[in-house]
Design an enzyme around this catalytic site. Structure first.
Site, PDB file in Angstrom:
ATOM      1  N   GLY A  49      82.942  19.296   4.321  1.00  0.00           N
ATOM      2  CA  GLY A  49      82.208  19.052   3.778  1.00  0.00           C
ATOM      3  C   GLY A  49      80.964  18.105   3.822  1.00  0.00           C
ATOM      4  CB  THR A  50      81.277  14.810   6.474  1.00  0.00           C
ATOM      5  OG1 THR A  50      82.067  14.242   5.357  1.00  0.00           O
ATOM      6  CG2 THR A  50      80.810  13.825   6.589  1.00  0.00           C
ATOM      7  CG  ASN A 136      84.167  11.404  -4.821  1.00  0.00           C
ATOM      8  OD1 ASN A 136      82.108  11.735  -4.942  1.00  0.00           O
ATOM      9  ND2 ASN A 136      83.725  10.734  -4.782  1.00  0.00           N
ATOM     10  CD  GLN A 164      86.004  16.264  -5.771  1.00  0.00           C
ATOM     11  OE1 GLN A 164      86.921  16.347  -6.461  1.00  0.00           O
ATOM     12  NE2 GLN A 164      86.300  15.209  -4.475  1.00  0.00           N
ATOM     13  CG  HIS A 186      90.169  18.799   2.187  1.00  0.00           C
ATOM     14  ND1 HIS A 186      90.624  17.388   2.067  1.00  0.00           N
ATOM     15  CD2 HIS A 186      89.150  18.563   2.791  1.00  0.00           C
ATOM     16  CE1 HIS A 186      89.484  16.649   2.209  1.00  0.00           C
ATOM     17  NE2 HIS A 186      87.933  17.139   2.356  1.00  0.00           N
ATOM     18  CB  THR A 222      83.828  27.549  19.690  1.00  0.00           C
ATOM     19  OG1 THR A 222      83.254  28.142  21.205  1.00  0.00           O
ATOM     20  CG2 THR A 222      85.279  29.028  19.845  1.00  0.00           C
ATOM     21  CB  CYS A 315      85.857   8.854   1.898  1.00  0.00           C
ATOM     22  SG  CYS A 315      85.682  10.603   1.268  1.00  0.00           S
TER      23      CYS A 315
HETATM   24  C1  LIG Z   1      82.666  15.091  -3.230  1.00  0.00           C
HETATM   25  C2  LIG Z   1      82.551  15.154  -1.628  1.00  0.00           C
HETATM   26  N1  LIG Z   1      81.691  15.238  -0.911  1.00  0.00           N
HETATM   27  C3  LIG Z   1      82.141  15.171   0.225  1.00  0.00           C
HETATM   28  C4  LIG Z   1      83.455  15.481   1.213  1.00  0.00           C
HETATM   29  C5  LIG Z   1      83.447  15.268   2.280  1.00  0.00           C
HETATM   30  O1  LIG Z   1      84.115  16.471   2.295  1.00  0.00           O
HETATM   31  P1  LIG Z   1      84.706  16.602   3.485  1.00  0.00           P
HETATM   32  O2  LIG Z   1      86.439  15.477   3.986  1.00  0.00           O
HETATM   33  O3  LIG Z   1      85.167  18.213   3.900  1.00  0.00           O
HETATM   34  O4  LIG Z   1      84.199  16.565   4.779  1.00  0.00           O
HETATM   35  C6  LIG Z   1      84.403  14.753  -0.154  1.00  0.00           C
HETATM   36  C7  LIG Z   1      85.865  14.368   0.218  1.00  0.00           C
HETATM   37  O5  LIG Z   1      86.123  13.529  -0.736  1.00  0.00           O
HETATM   38  C8  LIG Z   1      83.658  14.843  -1.391  1.00  0.00           C
HETATM   39  O6  LIG Z   1      84.667  14.379  -2.334  1.00  0.00           O
END
Ligand SMILES: Cc1ncc(COP(=O)(O)O)c(C=O)c1O
Length: 374
Positions: A49-50, A136, A164, A186, A222, A315
């Site tokens: 996600g990041t 989240n 989410q 995940h 890759t 996080c």
């Molecule tokens: C709303 C939201 N965006 C982005 C992320 C980040 O995703 P990733 O952990 O796959 O980098 C999270 C992770 O908790 C999230 O809850």
């Protein structure tokens, strides 16, 4: 995933093993696209996600500004995950971007009207709009479709961080009108370190990573074939069971919240919560505001009793600041400090809710005593 790990082969190689790996990737892409209501060619695999958020925001800002230098403004909600917030801050500090933060209401809802007001101060300056699908921390679900309509009235692309929501709520890229959508494996039973950016075919995007030209040249590197395969399988299974699973989780969530509130002492749910609701709050998200104690103390006490939960966003754990989401919703620092987020998932059952409710009173008492002693 372990089945796929047993095969070597780089999906970019032309030999037999490479072509077999490529087949796995392309079949997975078709599955992910089908689950998200997108076309296979609209799926760009990322490390999660990041990365998808960074690519969406930075890549769109760069592409839209290249086409018209006036487009430097990002309209973004104040309840985003740090993967969006901190990217926006970076773009302001280093890329000459401007930002308009859109405040949520007290339930954490970012209304289409508030987005419209932010855009219409100067629509020609907006590079993109970013509003998450579901939050989240407090689980609030946004009306992404209505926000997409506002964006498209002005020809502005909309990005939605749906990390989410995907696998837990119906998410339809084409039907919703979003132009860019972030997802990660995940949060839906897949492995960590893989995700996707769904990207409309006509969405202009400047790549951030350069090299082998994988993923339509948008995301060089890759591919992690086994993780991509596992992501596709987990997503397909989650989506196939989305309705009964959402109902089951919302039942657990509601019992947890109702029983916690019944303990008294001013405990209340954070964000929008209505028993039985399946559309305005994530089914597996229970959020409690506990007056008179520190969410972090509660977290450690519950952890010692075998219950794993979080305070603000996982996080942010370890950073002793009240959640920006709760502050944006209008809570005071003190109210926000007593936040506890309990997330339920596929393996959660009634026994887990019972265990939480059994551990909570003693943890509350000790956390309150600790707060009083300070
Ligand atoms: C709303 C939201 N965006 C982005 C992320 C980040 O995703 P990733 O952990 O796959 O980098 C999270 C992770 O908790 C999230 O809850």
């Amino acid at each position: 995933m372990s089945e796929a790990l047993a095969h070597t082969g780089n999906a970019s190689s032309l030999h037999t093993s490479g072509r077999a790996a490529r087949r796995v990737v392309e079949e997975s892409r078709e599955q992910v696209a089908a689950a998200l209501g997108a076309r296979p060619s609209e799926i760009v695999f990322t490390s999660g996600g990041t990365e998808a958020d960074n690519l969406a925001l930075w890549g769109t800002l760069a592409a839209r500004r290249d086409a018209d230098p006036r487009r430097r403004r990002i309209v973004v909600s104040g309840v985003e995950h740090h993967a969006v917030l901190d990217t926006v801050d970076f773009l302001v500090d280093h890329e000459g971007a401007e930002v308009t933060w859109v405040a949520p209401d007290t339930d954490g809802v970012v209304t289409p009207e508030a987005v419209r007001r932010a855009v219409e101060t100067d629509p020609g300056s907006v590079a993109l709009i970013s509003v998450m699908w579901a939050n989240n921390e407090v689980g609030t679900v946004q009306d992404v479709e209505a926000i997409a309509e506002v964006a498209h009235e002005h020809g502005i692309p909309l990005h939605s961080d749906a990390v989410q929501a995907v696998g837990h709520l119906p998410v339809d890229v084409t039907g919703s009108g979003v132009d860019l959508l972030s997802a990660t494996a995940h949060k839906l039973g897949g492995p960590m370190g893989v995700g996707a950016l769904a990207l409309k075919r006509d969405a202009a995007l400047v790549p951030l990573s350069h090299g082998g030209g994988q993923e339509r040249g948008v995301r060089s590197g890759t591919l992690d074939v086994a993780a991509i395969r596992a992501f596709a399988v987990a997503l397909t299974e989650s989506v196939a069971e989305i309705d009964p699973e959402a109902k089951r989780l919302a039942g657990l969530r509601d019992r947890l919240v109702e029983s916690a509130v019944a303990l008294g002492g001013g405990i209340r749910p954070g964000g929008f919560w209505r028993p039985g609701d399946l559309s305005r709050r994530l089914p597996g998200n229970a959020h409690l505001l506990v007056p008179g104690c520190d969410g972090d103390s509660l977290l450690y006490l519950l952890d010692a009793a075998g219950v794993e939960c979080s305070t603000g966003s996982a996080c942010q754990a370890g950073v002793p600041r009240p959640s920006h989401v709760l502050l944006a919703m209008g809570l005071t620092d003190d109210e926000a400090r007593g936040a506890l987020r309990v997330t339920l998932g596929r393996t959660s059952d009634d026994g887990d809710v019972d265990a939480f409710l059994a551990a909570l009173p003693a943890a509350l008492e000790r956390a309150r005593r600790a707060a009083g002693a300070r």
